[in-house]
Design a protein around this motif. Sequence first.
Motif, PDB file in Angstrom:
ATOM      1  N   ASP A 172     -12.279  10.976  -0.776  1.00  0.00           N
ATOM      2  CA  ASP A 172     -11.253  10.954  -0.801  1.00  0.00           C
ATOM      3  C   ASP A 172     -11.356  10.075   0.784  1.00  0.00           C
ATOM      4  OD1 ASP A 172     -10.694  11.718  -3.042  1.00  0.00           O
ATOM      5  OD2 ASP A 172      -9.172  13.341  -2.502  1.00  0.00           O
ATOM      6  N   ARG A 173     -11.982  10.932   1.434  1.00  0.00           N
ATOM      7  CA  ARG A 173     -11.460  10.076   2.903  1.00  0.00           C
ATOM      8  C   ARG A 173     -12.208   9.307   3.252  1.00  0.00           C
ATOM      9  NH1 ARG A 173      -8.359  12.886   6.965  1.00  0.00           N
ATOM     10  NH2 ARG A 173      -8.827  14.858   7.524  1.00  0.00           N
ATOM     11  N   GLY A 190      -8.012   2.171   2.745  1.00  0.00           N
ATOM     12  CA  GLY A 190      -7.475   1.589   2.515  1.00  0.00           C
ATOM     13  C   GLY A 190      -6.229   1.267   3.503  1.00  0.00           C
ATOM     14  N   ALA A 191      -6.771   2.182   5.025  1.00  0.00           N
ATOM     15  CA  ALA A 191      -6.426   1.480   6.481  1.00  0.00           C
ATOM     16  C   ALA A 191      -7.177  -0.407   7.289  1.00  0.00           C
ATOM     17  CB  ALA A 191      -6.788   2.366   6.908  1.00  0.00           C
ATOM     18  N   VAL A 226      -7.553   7.777  11.102  1.00  0.00           N
ATOM     19  CA  VAL A 226      -7.619   8.464  10.032  1.00  0.00           C
ATOM     20  C   VAL A 226      -9.851   7.831  10.044  1.00  0.00           C
ATOM     21  CG1 VAL A 226      -8.576   6.341   7.615  1.00  0.00           C
ATOM     22  CG2 VAL A 226      -6.366   6.706   9.044  1.00  0.00           C
ATOM     23  N   LYS A 282       2.763   5.310   0.497  1.00  0.00           N
ATOM     24  CA  LYS A 282       2.272   5.915   1.416  1.00  0.00           C
ATOM     25  C   LYS A 282       0.783   6.956   1.043  1.00  0.00           C
ATOM     26  CE  LYS A 282       5.504   4.035   4.999  1.00  0.00           C
ATOM     27  NZ  LYS A 282       6.909   4.302   5.665  1.00  0.00           N
ATOM     28  N   ASN A 283       1.668   7.175   0.200  1.00  0.00           N
ATOM     29  CA  ASN A 283       1.229   8.933  -0.964  1.00  0.00           C
ATOM     30  C   ASN A 283       0.207   7.932  -2.110  1.00  0.00           C
ATOM     31  OD1 ASN A 283       0.666  10.884  -2.333  1.00  0.00           O
ATOM     32  ND2 ASN A 283       2.762  11.489  -2.578  1.00  0.00           N
ATOM     33  N   ARG A 284      -1.141   8.401  -1.522  1.00  0.00           N
ATOM     34  CA  ARG A 284      -2.231   7.561  -1.803  1.00  0.00           C
ATOM     35  C   ARG A 284      -2.637   7.801  -3.828  1.00  0.00           C
ATOM     36  NH1 ARG A 284      -5.526   3.971   1.179  1.00  0.00           N
ATOM     37  NH2 ARG A 284      -5.663   3.270  -1.129  1.00  0.00           N
ATOM     38  N   ARG A 339       0.849  -1.277  -0.094  1.00  0.00           N
ATOM     39  CA  ARG A 339      -0.145  -0.082  -0.032  1.00  0.00           C
ATOM     40  C   ARG A 339       0.648   1.536  -0.545  1.00  0.00           C
ATOM     41  NH1 ARG A 339      -5.387  -1.248  -0.878  1.00  0.00           N
ATOM     42  NH2 ARG A 339      -5.603   1.471   0.840  1.00  0.00           N
ATOM     43  N   ASN A 375     -11.796   6.753   0.618  1.00  0.00           N
ATOM     44  CA  ASN A 375     -10.981   5.871   0.376  1.00  0.00           C
ATOM     45  C   ASN A 375      -9.772   5.657   1.278  1.00  0.00           C
ATOM     46  OD1 ASN A 375     -10.075   4.831  -1.993  1.00  0.00           O
ATOM     47  ND2 ASN A 375      -8.681   6.287  -2.440  1.00  0.00           N
ATOM     48  N   GLU A 376      -9.535   7.281   1.881  1.00  0.00           N
ATOM     49  CA  GLU A 376      -8.265   6.441   2.757  1.00  0.00           C
ATOM     50  C   GLU A 376      -8.360   5.766   3.753  1.00  0.00           C
ATOM     51  OE1 GLU A 376      -5.798   9.467   5.585  1.00  0.00           O
ATOM     52  OE2 GLU A 376      -8.074  10.646   5.019  1.00  0.00           O
ATOM     53  N   ASP A 386      -3.593   2.962  -5.112  1.00  0.00           N
ATOM     54  CA  ASP A 386      -4.468   1.802  -4.396  1.00  0.00           C
ATOM     55  C   ASP A 386      -3.189   0.806  -4.338  1.00  0.00           C
ATOM     56  OD1 ASP A 386      -7.034   3.441  -4.126  1.00  0.00           O
ATOM     57  OD2 ASP A 386      -7.052   2.520  -5.604  1.00  0.00           O
TER      58      ASP A 386
END
Length: 548
Positions: free
Chosen positions: A459-460, A466-467, A497, A39-41, A37, A462-463, A45
């Motif tokens: 975006d939030r 991802g977590a 997050v 670190k920089n989205r 994954r 998606n973040e 992904d």
Amino acid sequence: MPSLADQLAADIQAALAEAFSKGLIEGSAPESITLERPKNRDHGDYATSIALQLAKAAGKNPREIATILQGAIASIAGVAKVDIAGPGFINITLDRASQAELVRTILTNKYEYGRGLALAGVKINLEFISANPTGPLHLGHTRWAAVGDSLGRVLSAAGAQVTREFYINDRGRQMDLFGQSVQAAALGKPIPEDGYQGNYIADLAKEVVAANPAISTSEEFREAAYKVQLTQQQSVLETFHTVFDVWFSERSLHESGAVEHALEKLRQQGHVFEQDGAVWLRTTDFGDDKDRVILKEDGDLTYFASDTAYYINKRERGFDICIYMLGADHHGYIHRLKATAACAGDDANYNVEIMIGQLVKIMEGGEELKLSKRAGTIITLEELVEKVGVDAARYTLIRYPVNTPMVMDIDILRRNTNENPVYYVQYAHARIAAVLRNTAELGIKSDLGSFDPSQLSHDRENELLGALAEYPNVVASAAEFREPHRVARYLEELAGVYHGFYADCRVLPMGDEAIAPIHSARAALCAATMQVLANGLDLLGVSAPERM
């Protein structure tokens, strides 16, 4: 049900196999694909360095291989974009609906989400604490009580068959001194100078005499006090959510003939010799700094004789890996235990592992609380729990790598603020529980039947997805490296997050706003996050409250 990352890796593996079969790339496809994954989205992904790994054998530039694979990966269902970066890294961006399918995976698997099979079929003996039954469990034992139990949970989550074992050091001079100390206290006489001086000795003496007023000899006091003290240790550990499968007595090794059996086995391996009237094990053959005496010239067995017999006993009980979790003053055991394993014909780099835990310092009111077991001014496990509670004590002791010293600030752990890490994580769980209670009251469904993954495009969101996707990797790495603190640190990041998501993405409709599919999708995302927080806290032996 395979995770999204596992399915994507399998699809890339298939694309690779096709490229090899068509002769686009020379050589053969690797057995597995590693996805990371970023670190920089902005880098997608998932990312893979497979092109760099294949370049040398294929005789091609990594970017050329990445270009060959780019189109095939882009055609995989759910992939929105494939970019090539740097010398040949492949960055993969999923469409939002595919990414959001993770919610379905989590809510379907529930407690099983994050658990794997990396250690399936491996039998592990996990020995920790192993305190003398001569006094209360102190702070050093408390660190292992938390970390050892959590490690056992993590290893089990990776598929291992784990037996948690407490080795009772119930033989030797310290036991005799213990009995003499309790006897002296009962008779109102001075405690032996090298005996046990703590106030608990007087309490033990009263309890022992109350149960048997006719008790007289130091041996009788020793055995009676031993039984009481061991029962107290077991009770305290259960309160601390630490339960052992086996309580193994050192005495039993000698009474059962296990010591003689071990000596004979080592003799057959060719590493036992006699010198100066004593019997030795030639551990220097395998890296130990000196050979070890098993049987002294006067015929007495050494403590090392118990160590060797105990290790061989574990292996003969069928354990593949024997993990020893030892205190900061046991560095010398590393070489001798590994050498013992090698002398027994085992693979010292696989069959035995030694973890050394560093010291814990407690601060309260800006001052360090000093510890001294023999002086009786020790901080016990019970006292620590009384000060901060089971959850705060366990979480804090687990969240630091065991090979580094740590400081526990009692004042911070008593605060219900974000600087208290256990409160921060538990509050995130309780906050989600409150949100879901509100959604239920409003008739907003958070179940999979109402879930539309295409709604989660912020975006939030998606973040957060991802977590959540990282959790299985965190559990797997915590098991592989024997580092349960990785789970605690992950939960803190996940909580952060989630709080960011909660601030920017409204789950509940505002005012007279109509209930829409986005509200159900976000409620389901909340439920998935709550599940992962609960799963992670369970691996730490910490509760997941729904109200705070």
